[in-house]
Structures are given as structure tokens and as C-alpha cells.
Enzyme design. Structure first.
Site, PDB file in Angstrom:
ATOM      1  N   ASP A 183       0.855  -1.186   0.000  1.00  0.00           N
ATOM      2  CA  ASP A 183       0.000   0.000   0.000  1.00  0.00           C
ATOM      3  C   ASP A 183       0.896   1.243   0.000  1.00  0.00           C
ATOM      4  O   ASP A 183       1.895   1.285   0.720  1.00  0.00           O
ATOM      5  CB  ASP A 183      -0.913   0.000   1.241  1.00  0.00           C
ATOM      6  CG  ASP A 183      -1.937  -1.125   1.192  1.00  0.00           C
ATOM      7  OD1 ASP A 183      -2.157  -1.690   0.112  1.00  0.00           O
ATOM      8  OD2 ASP A 183      -2.512  -1.438   2.247  1.00  0.00           O
ATOM      9  N   HIS A 237       1.351  -7.803   0.280  1.00  0.00           N
ATOM     10  CA  HIS A 237       0.216  -8.617   0.703  1.00  0.00           C
ATOM     11  C   HIS A 237      -0.708  -8.829  -0.487  1.00  0.00           C
ATOM     12  O   HIS A 237      -0.558  -8.186  -1.533  1.00  0.00           O
ATOM     13  CB  HIS A 237      -0.505  -7.970   1.891  1.00  0.00           C
ATOM     14  CG  HIS A 237      -0.941  -6.566   1.647  1.00  0.00           C
ATOM     15  ND1 HIS A 237      -0.070  -5.488   1.670  1.00  0.00           N
ATOM     16  CD2 HIS A 237      -2.149  -6.038   1.350  1.00  0.00           C
ATOM     17  CE1 HIS A 237      -0.735  -4.381   1.417  1.00  0.00           C
ATOM     18  NE2 HIS A 237      -1.995  -4.686   1.209  1.00  0.00           N
ATOM     19  N   ARG A 247     -16.621 -12.684  -0.247  1.00  0.00           N
ATOM     20  CA  ARG A 247     -15.873 -12.079   0.856  1.00  0.00           C
ATOM     21  C   ARG A 247     -15.881 -10.563   0.697  1.00  0.00           C
ATOM     22  O   ARG A 247     -15.946 -10.058  -0.430  1.00  0.00           O
ATOM     23  CB  ARG A 247     -14.436 -12.612   0.814  1.00  0.00           C
ATOM     24  CG  ARG A 247     -13.487 -11.916   1.761  1.00  0.00           C
ATOM     25  CD  ARG A 247     -12.127 -12.610   1.805  1.00  0.00           C
ATOM     26  NE  ARG A 247     -11.290 -11.926   2.743  1.00  0.00           N
ATOM     27  CZ  ARG A 247     -10.404 -10.982   2.429  1.00  0.00           C
ATOM     28  NH1 ARG A 247     -10.223 -10.640   1.164  1.00  0.00           N
ATOM     29  NH2 ARG A 247      -9.696 -10.390   3.368  1.00  0.00           N
TER      30      ARG A 247
HETATM   31  O1  LIG Z   1      -9.112  -7.739   0.906  1.00  0.00           O
HETATM   32  C1  LIG Z   1      -8.062  -7.773   1.530  1.00  0.00           C
HETATM   33  O2  LIG Z   1      -7.911  -8.448   2.559  1.00  0.00           O
HETATM   34  C2  LIG Z   1      -6.861  -6.992   1.038  1.00  0.00           C
HETATM   35  C3  LIG Z   1      -7.218  -5.655   0.485  1.00  0.00           C
HETATM   36  C4  LIG Z   1      -6.038  -4.795   0.185  1.00  0.00           C
HETATM   37  O3  LIG Z   1      -4.917  -5.155   0.377  1.00  0.00           O
HETATM   38  C5  LIG Z   1      -6.247  -3.429  -0.342  1.00  0.00           C
HETATM   39  O4  LIG Z   1      -7.398  -3.051  -0.654  1.00  0.00           O
HETATM   40  O5  LIG Z   1      -5.235  -2.692  -0.470  1.00  0.00           O
HETATM   41 FE   LIG Z   2      -3.487  -3.502   0.262  1.00  0.00          FE
END
Ligand SMILES: O=C(O)CCC(=O)C(=O)O
Ligand SMILES: [Fe+2]
Length: 308
Positions: A183, A237, A247
Site C-alpha cells: 500500500d 500482501h 468475501r
Molecule cells: O481484501 C483484503 O484483505 C486486502 C485488500 C487490500 O490489500 C487493499 O485493498 O489494499
Molecule cells: Fe493492500
């Protein structure tokens, strides 16, 4: 999970700051409980989002996100992101005017969206408060002024709530819900429902983060990694899919004000720890948001010269 801490009123003692800093250094991720954000508000927001994602595609696209309008709907569009993924998302502003324009585009006069708007604003305000509290504890944990990171995160910043929706996927082994990424912002505060799917990269292996609807997952973004002179880690991630259950994740991105010059605090710089980045602004940084090496552009260290 690196650390499940308690960030609530009156318990930001040294131990919590120490543990939070350790988790930010080692994992780049930590969980926050006792946060005073009500589960009812979270559940209401998820229900509104489910209603939106269940609309016909033509109606969702009326609220599409464009280069100019940052509040809106995205369905894995190659116009925005080079990767393809098995998810859709809506980006909601914490600015009421932008938010209202989005609702009007989607529903015109057909729907009374004021309850939805009120819940989004209540949730983003709660996230703003939690972000400030977290940033102030992290700053204190590094021995800095509590305001050191917070001063960049003010009402006029373009902070955004991104709601991700991952429908069940027939081939979860072949496509990810959201590709691996870091991020870019200061910190992200994420809530995942009870399905699970968030994974972080640790020592070359993907580690799943167990869902707990009462816990927020906070992760360090590139900007805070740079401001901490690389003490904190902004970690890769991703979200994986499954074939049976949809989800949802609620992701609040805490973004600095556009033109503020971001610098490494003097206290984190000495002869053993030279400043690793030159000053920069978010406005500049976000131009390269889809480039994985975006931090290198501001790297201040010369390539090592090998002399004989
Ligand atoms: O949905 C998730 O657990 C990850 C979402 C994510 O990393 C994001 O939106 O930057
Ligand atoms: Fe993210």
C-alpha cells in the site's frame, strides 16, 4: 499476526507503543482490538455495500471511477490497474460532497441514500480517529513528537475508504482476488469479514491472517516506511479467493495532504543512519502509484562506489 494490541482510550502506555513499533518493524502489520468502533456500524456498512454490489452492472457503472472522479466503482478495470483480479471495489470519499455526487450518479432520485451516506461518514470519521491514535502511538514509540506523523493527515487529505468484494471464484488456484502489492499511503486500516483470504509475505512465504470481525488490521504503507527512515516495513500482501463464499473487506487508506513536504524526522537520522530518502510530496509520489519501484525514485543514497 505480529501483534494484537489494544488501542483504546487511556491505555496507550509505553508497552503498547513498544509492541506496536516491534510489529511495524518486523511484520509491517498488526491487529488492533478495543477500538471503540461498533460492530453494528461495521455490519450496516457491509449490508449497504452488499446491496450496491448486487445492483446490475449497468447501474454500478453509472458510478464508475474515472481519472478525474476518484469516488466510484471499479471492476478489475485495466484502465486503472495493469493486473487482472477476481474482485470489484468501490472507492468512497470521506468528503460529503464527493460522496453525494456518487450516490446521485448511481441512484438518481430513485433511492433515499441518506442513511448509507451517514453510515459511510460515521465509519470514515471513526477510521480517521483510529488512524490518528495509531499514528500518535507509533510516533511516541519511536521517541518522536506524538504529532510527527499526524500533522500530514488532515481533513483536506484525499483519504479514501475502499470496499472490496470478492465473489466466489470457480478457479481459486488460478487467479487471485487482489494481486500482490504494497500500500502506498501512511497506514491502512483493514477490516475483513469472517471468510478470510488476506495473506502477507514473510520471509518469502505467504502467511494467512485469520479473520476476526472485532479486530482491525493495520499495515504500514510506503510513506510511513520512508518517513521512519525504513525502520517500519511496508509489506507485500494479497487477497486470495475461494470457490464457495463471497468475501468483503473494508479498507481505509490514510493519505497525507497533497502538497505537504514529507521529510524524515531529524531524530531518526545520525551518522549510522543517514536519511534514506529525499523530501517529497504525496502529489508527486502518487504519479507513480502503479510502479512497484516507486520508492526508489526518492532514494537519497548513492550507489556504493567500489574502489580498489
Ligand atoms: O481484501 C483484503 O484483505 C486486502 C485488500 C487490500 O490489500 C487493499 O485493498 O489494499
Ligand atoms: Fe493492500
Amino acid at each position: 499476526m505480529g501483534f494484537v494490541g489494544q488501542v483504546g482510550h487511556g491505555n496507550d502506555d509505553e508497552l503498547i507503543a513498544k509492541k506496536m513499533v516491534e510489529a511495524a518493524e518486523k511484520w509491517g502489520f498488526f491487529g488492533v482490538m478495543n477500538h471503540s468502533v461498533s460492530l453494528e456500524l461495521i455490519t450496516r456498512l457491509q449490508a449497504h455495500a452488499r446491496r450496491f454490489f448486487n445492483l446490475p452492472m449497468e447501474q454500478k457503472l453509472k458510478g464508475g471511477r474515472t481519472e478525474k472522479i476518484r469516488t466510484g466503482y471499479v471492476a478489475g478495470s485495466p484502465n486503472f490497474f495493469p493486473q487482472k483480479w477476481w474482485s470489484e471495489a468501490v472507492f468512497l470519499d470521506w468528503n460529503p460532497t464527493q460522496l453525494q455526487q456518487f450516490f446521485e450518479r448511481v441512484w438518481s432520485q430513485e433511492c433515499d441514500y441518506h442513511d448509507i451516506q451517514a453510515d459511510v461518514l460515521e465509519y470514515t470519521a471513526a477510521m480517521g480517529k483510529l488512524a490518528r491514535r495509531t499514528l500518535s502511538i507509533l510516533a511516541a514509540g519511536l521517541g518522536l513528537n506524538r504529532d510527527q506523523f499526524n500533522r500530514y493527515f488532515r481533513e483536506e487529505s484525499t483519504s479514501v475508504l475502499r470496499i472490496n468484494h470478492y465473489p466466489p471464484c470457480p478457479h481459486p488456484d488460478k487467479i487471485e482476488g487482489l494481486d500482490e502489492h504494497r500500500d502506498p499511503m501512511l497506514i491502512t486500516i483493514l477490516h475483513q469479514d469472517d471468510v478470510g483470504g488476506l495473506q502477507i509475505l514473510k520471509d518469502g512465504k505467504w502467511v494467512g491472517i485469520q479473520p476476526n470481525p472485532e479486530t482491525f488490521i493495520v499495515n504500514i504503507g510506503d510513506i510511513l516506511m520512508m518517513m521512519s527512515n525504513e525502520r517500519f516495513q511496508s509489506v507485500m500482501h494479497r487477497a486470495v479467493t475461494n470457490s464457495s463464499k463471497p468475501r468483503m473487506s473494508l479498507v481505509f487508506g490514510c493519505i497525507p495532504v497533497d502538497d505537504d513536504v514529507i521529510t524524515i524526522p531529524e531524530k531518526l537520522v545520525d551518522s549510522n543512519h543517514p536519511a534514506k530518502f529525499i523530501p517529497f510530496t504525496w502529489k508527486d509520489f502518487r504519479k507513480n502509484i502503479y510502479c512497484e519501484d516507486r520508492m526508489d525514485i526518492y532514494c537519497s543514497l548513492e550507489e556504493e562506489v567500489i574502489s580498489n
